[in-house]
Design a protein around this motif. Sequence first.
Motif, PDB file in Angstrom:
ATOM      1  N   ASP A 113      69.822  -3.208 146.783  1.00 52.33           N
ATOM      2  CA  ASP A 113      70.403  -1.920 146.572  1.00 52.33           C
ATOM      3  C   ASP A 113      71.933  -1.984 145.849  1.00 52.33           C
ATOM      4  O   ASP A 113      72.493  -3.135 145.802  1.00 52.33           O
ATOM      5  CB  ASP A 113      70.337  -1.045 147.926  1.00 52.33           C
ATOM      6  N   GLU A 114      72.435  -0.793 145.658  1.00 49.31           N
ATOM      7  CA  GLU A 114      73.814  -0.889 145.088  1.00 49.31           C
ATOM      8  C   GLU A 114      74.936  -1.737 145.847  1.00 49.31           C
ATOM      9  O   GLU A 114      75.951  -2.088 145.338  1.00 49.31           O
ATOM     10  CB  GLU A 114      74.352   0.342 144.538  1.00 49.31           C
ATOM     11  N   ARG A 115      74.693  -2.011 147.219  1.00 50.27           N
ATOM     12  CA  ARG A 115      75.848  -2.341 147.944  1.00 50.27           C
ATOM     13  C   ARG A 115      75.767  -4.051 147.990  1.00 50.27           C
ATOM     14  O   ARG A 115      76.645  -4.400 148.640  1.00 50.27           O
ATOM     15  CB  ARG A 115      75.489  -1.996 149.468  1.00 50.27           C
ATOM     16  N   GLN A 116      74.791  -4.678 147.354  1.00 51.86           N
ATOM     17  CA  GLN A 116      74.687  -6.012 147.309  1.00 51.86           C
ATOM     18  C   GLN A 116      75.502  -6.581 146.082  1.00 51.86           C
ATOM     19  O   GLN A 116      75.343  -6.213 145.056  1.00 51.86           O
ATOM     20  CB  GLN A 116      72.988  -6.357 146.966  1.00 51.86           C
ATOM     21  N   GLU A 117      76.533  -7.610 146.577  1.00 48.86           N
ATOM     22  CA  GLU A 117      76.924  -8.423 145.494  1.00 48.86           C
ATOM     23  C   GLU A 117      76.344  -9.082 144.557  1.00 48.86           C
ATOM     24  O   GLU A 117      76.803  -9.135 143.477  1.00 48.86           O
ATOM     25  CB  GLU A 117      78.232  -9.200 146.326  1.00 48.86           C
ATOM     26  N   VAL A 118      75.229  -9.483 145.094  1.00 45.78           N
ATOM     27  CA  VAL A 118      74.306 -10.331 143.950  1.00 45.78           C
ATOM     28  C   VAL A 118      73.852  -9.322 142.491  1.00 45.78           C
ATOM     29  O   VAL A 118      73.855  -9.740 141.771  1.00 45.78           O
ATOM     30  CB  VAL A 118      72.991 -10.481 144.733  1.00 45.78           C
ATOM     31  N   ALA A 141      64.668  -1.888 131.993  1.00 47.13           N
ATOM     32  CA  ALA A 141      66.033  -1.730 132.238  1.00 47.13           C
ATOM     33  C   ALA A 141      66.611  -0.386 132.564  1.00 47.13           C
ATOM     34  O   ALA A 141      67.353  -0.330 133.665  1.00 47.13           O
ATOM     35  CB  ALA A 141      66.957  -2.441 130.901  1.00 47.13           C
ATOM     36  N   LEU A 142      66.379   0.517 131.732  1.00 43.59           N
ATOM     37  CA  LEU A 142      66.628   1.874 132.019  1.00 43.59           C
ATOM     38  C   LEU A 142      66.173   2.492 133.387  1.00 43.59           C
ATOM     39  O   LEU A 142      66.971   3.133 134.199  1.00 43.59           O
ATOM     40  CB  LEU A 142      66.158   2.870 130.905  1.00 43.59           C
ATOM     41  N   CYS A 143      64.980   2.080 133.638  1.00 43.04           N
ATOM     42  CA  CYS A 143      64.272   2.318 134.886  1.00 43.04           C
ATOM     43  C   CYS A 143      65.135   1.790 136.229  1.00 43.04           C
ATOM     44  O   CYS A 143      65.431   2.203 137.355  1.00 43.04           O
ATOM     45  CB  CYS A 143      62.844   1.925 135.241  1.00 43.04           C
ATOM     46  N   ALA A 144      65.317   0.394 136.007  1.00 38.45           N
ATOM     47  CA  ALA A 144      66.074  -0.445 137.222  1.00 38.45           C
ATOM     48  C   ALA A 144      67.700   0.173 137.508  1.00 38.45           C
ATOM     49  O   ALA A 144      68.180   0.702 138.422  1.00 38.45           O
ATOM     50  CB  ALA A 144      66.232  -1.654 137.004  1.00 38.45           C
ATOM     51  N   LEU A 145      68.237   0.627 136.072  1.00 35.86           N
ATOM     52  CA  LEU A 145      69.693   0.964 136.272  1.00 35.86           C
ATOM     53  C   LEU A 145      69.493   2.433 136.891  1.00 35.86           C
ATOM     54  O   LEU A 145      70.733   2.734 137.608  1.00 35.86           O
ATOM     55  CB  LEU A 145      70.116   1.090 134.759  1.00 35.86           C
ATOM     56  N   GLY A 146      68.596   3.425 136.557  1.00 34.10           N
ATOM     57  CA  GLY A 146      68.589   4.574 137.072  1.00 34.10           C
ATOM     58  C   GLY A 146      68.300   4.565 138.448  1.00 34.10           C
ATOM     59  O   GLY A 146      68.603   5.784 139.091  1.00 34.10           O
ATOM     60  N   ASN A 147      67.895   3.575 139.128  1.00 35.36           N
ATOM     61  CA  ASN A 147      67.484   3.344 140.462  1.00 35.36           C
ATOM     62  C   ASN A 147      68.510   2.766 141.316  1.00 35.36           C
ATOM     63  O   ASN A 147      68.703   3.298 142.636  1.00 35.36           O
ATOM     64  CB  ASN A 147      66.214   2.765 140.645  1.00 35.36           C
ATOM     65  N   ILE A 148      69.327   1.791 141.055  1.00 32.38           N
ATOM     66  CA  ILE A 148      70.128   1.075 141.875  1.00 32.38           C
ATOM     67  C   ILE A 148      71.596   0.928 141.202  1.00 32.38           C
ATOM     68  O   ILE A 148      72.399   0.126 141.535  1.00 32.38           O
ATOM     69  CB  ILE A 148      69.706  -0.342 142.052  1.00 32.38           C
ATOM     70  N   CYS A 149      71.851   1.677 140.227  1.00 30.46           N
ATOM     71  CA  CYS A 149      73.089   1.647 139.467  1.00 30.46           C
ATOM     72  C   CYS A 149      74.298   1.897 140.505  1.00 30.46           C
ATOM     73  O   CYS A 149      74.421   3.036 141.299  1.00 30.46           O
ATOM     74  CB  CYS A 149      73.112   2.575 138.280  1.00 30.46           C
ATOM     75  N   SER A 150      75.384   1.002 140.356  1.00 32.87           N
ATOM     76  CA  SER A 150      76.570   1.173 141.064  1.00 32.87           C
ATOM     77  C   SER A 150      77.508   1.594 140.182  1.00 32.87           C
ATOM     78  O   SER A 150      77.343   1.854 138.955  1.00 32.87           O
ATOM     79  CB  SER A 150      76.931  -0.095 141.682  1.00 32.87           C
ATOM     80  N   ALA A 151      78.838   2.277 140.860  1.00 31.24           N
ATOM     81  CA  ALA A 151      79.979   2.895 139.892  1.00 31.24           C
ATOM     82  C   ALA A 151      80.553   1.811 138.746  1.00 31.24           C
ATOM     83  O   ALA A 151      80.565   2.277 137.605  1.00 31.24           O
ATOM     84  CB  ALA A 151      81.021   3.170 141.006  1.00 31.24           C
ATOM     85  N   GLU A 152      80.669   0.556 139.207  1.00 28.33           N
ATOM     86  CA  GLU A 152      81.019  -0.459 138.411  1.00 28.33           C
ATOM     87  C   GLU A 152      79.828  -0.627 137.060  1.00 28.33           C
ATOM     88  O   GLU A 152      80.317  -0.890 135.914  1.00 28.33           O
ATOM     89  CB  GLU A 152      81.224  -1.886 139.110  1.00 28.33           C
ATOM     90  N   MET A 153      78.589  -0.748 137.404  1.00 24.24           N
ATOM     91  CA  MET A 153      77.562  -0.924 136.469  1.00 24.24           C
ATOM     92  C   MET A 153      77.429   0.397 135.385  1.00 24.24           C
ATOM     93  O   MET A 153      77.382   0.076 134.351  1.00 24.24           O
ATOM     94  CB  MET A 153      76.181  -1.050 136.877  1.00 24.24           C
TER      95      MET A 153
END
Length: 901
Positions: A113-118, A141-153
């Motif tokens: 999830d978005e909290r993982q540093e990995v 890539a869009l599907c993954a980004l839309g689900n777990i995107c963090s503020a930095e990403m």
Amino acid sequence: MDTVEKIVEDFASDIALSPFSSGTSLREMIRAIRTCKTAAEERAVVRRECAAIRTAISENEPVLRHRNMAKLMFIHMLGYPTHFAQMECLKLIAATGYPEKRVGYLGLMLLLDERQEVLMLVTNSLKQDLNHTNQFIVGLALCALGNICSAEMARDLSPEVESLMRTRDVNTKKKAALCSIRIVRKVPDLAENFMGLAASLLKEKHHGVLISAIQLCTELCKASRDALEYLRKNCIEGLVRILRDVSNSSYAPEYDVSGIVDPFLHIRVLKLLRILGQGDADCSEYMNDILAQVATKTESNKNAGNAILYECVQTIMGIEATSGLRVLAINILGRFLSNRDNNIRYVALNMLMRAIAVDALAVQRHRTTILECVKDADASIRKRALELVYLLVNDTNVKPLTKELIDYLNIADPDFIGDLTVKICSIVEKFSQEKLWYLDQMFKVLSLAGNHVKDDICYALIVVLSNTAELQGYSVRSLYKALQSFGKQGSLVRVAVWCIGEYGEMLVNNVGMLDGEEPVKVTESDAVGIVEVALNRYSADVTTGAMCLVALLKLSSRFPSMSERVKQIVAQNKENVVLELQQRSIEFTSIIQRHQSIRSSLLERMPVLDEASYLVKRATATQATISADKLAPTVTPGSLKLPNGVAKPTSAPLADLLDLSSDGAPASTVASTTTPNDFLQDLLGIGGVSSSTTGVTSTASTDILMDLLSIGSSPSQNGTPVTDFHHPGQAESKPVPAVPEAIDLLGSLSPETKPTPVVPQGMDLLDGLSSNTSVSGLENTTHPSITAFQSATLKITFDFKRKPGNPRETTIHATFTNLTSSTFTDFIFQAAVPKFIELRLDPASGNTVPANGNGSVTQGLNVTNNQQGQKPLAMRIRMSYKVNGKDRLEQGQVSNFPSGL
């Protein structure tokens, strides 16, 4: 355990017959897990498979990496840890083939999830895949980004998503728009980058792209005020066009749902129109025509059509619509009420409750249908309809609506009668314009549902009767007839016996007959007899039994010929197991036997009850109850927001927060508050019947007779404490008598055995007490004031008073002064003491502390040191308040109490 281990070993040996390595397929692993009969067998299979996968990872086998990741995802869904394979996801994503990337991205979304540093390590791979020539890899890539995107990403990859929203491929556009929603949520500052793109997507023909674009526009409106204004100027026309096209379009198989063309697009557009039109008259006017078209042309015989109509109604009610359009929307809700589906009727009732504030007259037209819903078989619909009927009541329709509701009491479900009764009583009290109509309706409710009428409502009725002299005769006759037919209704019995005791001669002599009223033939014996029946029926109910005994005592004065019979009835309760009734029986028998000369003056009719004072008292009690209900969920130590003086059992977390000494848990703070159930107790003067579990110290007088007859001053008026119940965390306290027992007042005390507490001079009506009773017990011993707490913002001073007769008990007068230039609001003071000290907090004088010391808030504390002379007073205090809307908290310890307390 040996048997389980043997089963596991046998199962493992069976598995070993066909090697179970990392090359085992996902299907075979699932089959092996499903054949396990115990949790131990399942764990053994999972451990063996995880070990094989670890081996494969350590050997860096790329061939079966995607298969191992698929198995790990299944193991993860079973609840077992899979963190050791997180890096495998990144390796699969970095692969060149689509199958590996597909499994890698799926694992990324499931295992991380978005909290993982990995996750930061995958940003570069995502950027490369977003620029890939293969649209399917771009979609992954869009599907993954839309689900777990963090503020930095989001900040790093936002430009790529923007460029993808301009591509020709509709699937890529749709996924890019959905991905943009996540980006806007994480970084609202990026909303301005997507405003123009979102508006341009509304020109597309593909419904998937349109739904995604509309959802993006909705999110933009929530994230930015500038985006909302931009979309109002540039998108209203396009949205109206989309809604018109989809409403008028012919049959389209790919979008058809139960004969309705794409109801999902309908609903999304309507929701966005509601947001854009709210508070904007120009936008609302532009969309009025299309909303009217949707409301009239959409079929209501299909569930999809009903969903569109409901959303259309919500939009009409949410924008600045015309009155005609609002009437059309409310008529749609009226049709919903006739639907067989309970869910549709329930949402219609909910919406009508909100629509009353917009157009009450239009809702009134459906009053008959709403009343039918009150009689529905579904409990949730009944309750919601009853709340709606309550909101519909006004001065013009109160009588027919009340009649309908009272008639329904005869056939209402037992579980529903309580709620229905409360609403009817509230309606009658709120809208009654004639005292006669009010009394008639209350008598009907008491007759049909008296067991569900609360004590405060009965007390309100008695107050009205006391203040309406011209209707007292009519009322006592009506209650007498009702009591004959409905004697099992508890509240009816209490009100009726009170009236018979007060106005018994009116009942017998038919005093105050109204025009058209038929006379009732009642003898003195009949009046006494019906009270006797009630007493026998409710001999175990202390409140009803006490009221019956009081009524009989008064009837002995009203009807002298019945004195002997009344004495016999009252004397039967001398051995009653209920102490209150036993005491009253002894006292009243003594009055009848020994005090004939003063009995008539003792038992005069009760003075007219002060209706204004009662209304103030009831409003205060209601407000306290509402505040307690609102504050009930806030039980954590950091969010305690109880009104000053309201009792709350002290819990262990509060004790830890206040850092009490090792003497034990703090004493519970107790407040003298009035609840609705106390009103009849006040009427009777019953002070000793409150349960100790209520957490409220009773302040009623122990001298029941004096309180009942209003002779002299009550102890509570003299400021003398009456009793102190035992509370959790406190040492047991002993009651402090305020006046002698009532039986002693009747002549059993000699002058030499008179107690020291104060006795009002009014007691000279009864023998055994002289008029020069000592009043020295009220002289207070004072101690010097102290500054209990002082900071840069708040100062607290304590003033002390102690009674010589009880050196353990001290009254503290706390004064809170604001030393800053800002006013303190929602001020709450709390205190905790060791277990050998008993503490009671009185309500504070207010909850707002003026700035610059221009006024103060005061509060009384009553402390009893059960180890006075051995241990000094000790107290931890905490003050919470708000300054300009911000919460502040201060706490400290008071250790400078005067010696000897």
